[in-house]
Write a protein that holds these residues in place. Structure first.
Motif, PDB file in Angstrom:
ATOM      1  N   LEU A  22      -9.488   4.683   4.249  1.00  0.00           N
ATOM      2  CA  LEU A  22      -9.174   4.058   2.966  1.00  0.00           C
ATOM      3  C   LEU A  22      -8.060   4.829   2.265  1.00  0.00           C
ATOM      4  N   TYR A  23      -7.237   4.068   1.520  1.00  0.00           N
ATOM      5  CA  TYR A  23      -6.188   4.673   0.709  1.00  0.00           C
ATOM      6  C   TYR A  23      -6.864   5.294  -0.502  1.00  0.00           C
ATOM      7  N   PHE A  24      -6.693   6.601  -0.644  1.00  0.00           N
ATOM      8  CA  PHE A  24      -7.299   7.427  -1.702  1.00  0.00           C
ATOM      9  C   PHE A  24      -8.017   6.666  -2.827  1.00  0.00           C
ATOM     10  N   GLU A  32      -2.967  -0.974   5.293  1.00  0.00           N
ATOM     11  CA  GLU A  32      -2.810  -2.152   4.417  1.00  0.00           C
ATOM     12  C   GLU A  32      -1.950  -1.810   3.204  1.00  0.00           C
ATOM     13  N   HIS A  33      -2.164  -0.630   2.655  1.00  0.00           N
ATOM     14  CA  HIS A  33      -1.400  -0.210   1.479  1.00  0.00           C
ATOM     15  C   HIS A  33       0.096  -0.098   1.808  1.00  0.00           C
ATOM     16  N   ALA A  34       0.423   0.512   2.939  1.00  0.00           N
ATOM     17  CA  ALA A  34       1.830   0.647   3.343  1.00  0.00           C
ATOM     18  C   ALA A  34       2.464  -0.727   3.547  1.00  0.00           C
ATOM     19  N   LEU A  56       7.135   3.540   4.328  1.00  0.00           N
ATOM     20  CA  LEU A  56       6.870   4.917   4.777  1.00  0.00           C
ATOM     21  C   LEU A  56       6.528   5.884   3.642  1.00  0.00           C
ATOM     22  N   HIS A  57       6.401   5.394   2.399  1.00  0.00           N
ATOM     23  CA  HIS A  57       6.338   6.329   1.264  1.00  0.00           C
ATOM     24  C   HIS A  57       5.147   7.277   1.316  1.00  0.00           C
ATOM     25  N   ASP A  58       4.059   6.864   1.970  1.00  0.00           N
ATOM     26  CA  ASP A  58       2.862   7.720   2.038  1.00  0.00           C
ATOM     27  C   ASP A  58       2.649   8.309   3.426  1.00  0.00           C
ATOM     28  N   ILE A  59       3.677   8.355   4.249  1.00  0.00           N
ATOM     29  CA  ILE A  59       3.511   8.819   5.630  1.00  0.00           C
ATOM     30  C   ILE A  59       2.947  10.249   5.652  1.00  0.00           C
ATOM     31  N   LEU A 101      10.504  11.039  -4.067  1.00  0.00           N
ATOM     32  CA  LEU A 101      10.431  11.024  -5.536  1.00  0.00           C
ATOM     33  C   LEU A 101       9.338  10.104  -6.085  1.00  0.00           C
ATOM     34  N   HIS A 102       8.520   9.486  -5.229  1.00  0.00           N
ATOM     35  CA  HIS A 102       7.615   8.457  -5.773  1.00  0.00           C
ATOM     36  C   HIS A 102       6.486   9.012  -6.632  1.00  0.00           C
ATOM     37  N   VAL A 103       6.080  10.251  -6.409  1.00  0.00           N
ATOM     38  CA  VAL A 103       5.066  10.845  -7.303  1.00  0.00           C
ATOM     39  C   VAL A 103       5.711  11.274  -8.622  1.00  0.00           C
ATOM     40  N   TRP A 158       5.782  -1.008  -6.932  1.00  0.00           N
ATOM     41  CA  TRP A 158       5.203  -1.734  -5.788  1.00  0.00           C
ATOM     42  C   TRP A 158       4.001  -0.973  -5.254  1.00  0.00           C
ATOM     43  N   ASP A 159       4.135   0.347  -5.163  1.00  0.00           N
ATOM     44  CA  ASP A 159       3.057   1.221  -4.702  1.00  0.00           C
ATOM     45  C   ASP A 159       1.779   0.949  -5.503  1.00  0.00           C
ATOM     46  N   ASP A 160       1.905   0.917  -6.813  1.00  0.00           N
ATOM     47  CA  ASP A 160       0.731   0.736  -7.672  1.00  0.00           C
ATOM     48  C   ASP A 160       0.116  -0.651  -7.545  1.00  0.00           C
TER      49      ASP A 160
END
Ligand code: FE
Length: 185
Positions: A22-24, A32-34, A56-59, A101-103, A158-160
Motif C-alpha cells: 500500500l502507498y503510505f 496504482e498510485h504511480a 517515477l516520482h516515488d521510485i 522537488l515534490h516533497v 497530481w500526486d495528492d
C-alpha cells in the motif's frame, strides 16, 4: 540503446514491485498510485518528461524497500533523496528534478495555499511534520527561484489526487516509449 532498455526494464520491475504494498497509509498500492499520478499528468496535457516524472516520482519508496507502516513508526524515508540520486544518474533533469522537488513542493503549497492544506489526506498531514512542516517565508522565496519548481508543484497536485481505489488507468506499458526517450546514461 542497450543501456536505455536496461534502465526502462529496471523501471518496470521496480514499479511492478509496488503492486503488493500500500502507498503510505492510503487505500491504493504504490503501483496504482504511480500510474494514477502519470495518468493525471497526461490528462492535464503535461509535457512527456513531466508525465515520466509523475510516473517515477516515488521510485525511492520502491528502492528503499520500506513498508507502508513507515510513517506510523515516525520514520521519514527521505524517499525523494534516494529516488533523486537514482533518477539523476539515469534520466534528464526534466524528469529527475520535478521528482526530487515534490516533497519540497508540498511544504511550499502548505505555506502558500490554505485550500491545499485543507485537502490533504490524514496520512499526508502526518508525514508533513516529518518532512519539516510548511516552508518559512525565506524558503518560499528560494523555492520559487528554483529551476523546475513549477513542474514540481504541478506534479505535487497530481500526486495528492492519485489515491482513488479501483480507478482504471493505463498500465506501465503505455509509458515505455516515453521512459526510453528521457534516459540519459
Ligand atoms: Fe506520491
Amino acid at each position: 540503446m542497450v543501456l536505455e532498455l536496461k534502465t526502462t526494464a529496471q523501471v518496470v520491475t521496480l514499479l511492478e514491485s509496488g503492486s503488493g504494498s500500500l502507498y503510505f497509509g492510503e487505500a491504493v498500492t504504490q503501483l496504482e498510485h504511480a500510474l494514477q499520478t502519470a495518468a493525471l499528468a497526461e490528462r492535464s496535457g503535461a509535457p512527456d518528461a513531466l508525465v515520466v516524472a509523475a510516473l517515477l516520482h516515488d521510485i525511492g519508496h520502491l528502492l528503499h524497500g520500506l513498508d507502508e507502516q513507515a510513517a506510523d513508526r515516525g520514520i521519514d524515508a527521505r524517499h525523494e533523496d534516494v529516488g533523486e540520486s537514482w533518477l539523476a544518474s539515469r534520466f534528464s533533469p526534466a524528469v529527475s528534478e520535478p521528482a526530487r522537488l515534490h516533497v519540497a513542493a508540498k511544504r511550499y503549497l502548505c505555506a502558500t495555499d490554505p485550500v491545499y492544506v485543507s485537502g490533504l489526506s490524514e496520512a499526508s498531514r502526518q508525514s508533513l511534520t516529518l518532512q519539516g512542516g510548511p516552508m518559512s517565508d525565506s524558503e518560499v522565496h528560494a523555492f520559487e527561484r528554483t529551476p523546475w519548481a513549477q513542474d514540481a508543484i504541478r506534479l505535487r497536485r497530481w500526486d495528492d489526487a492519485a489515491k482513488v481505489p479501483e480507478l482504471r488507468v493505463p498500465d506501465v506499458t503505455h509509458y515505455l516509449a516515453r521512459i526510453d526517450q528521457y534516459v540519459e546514461e
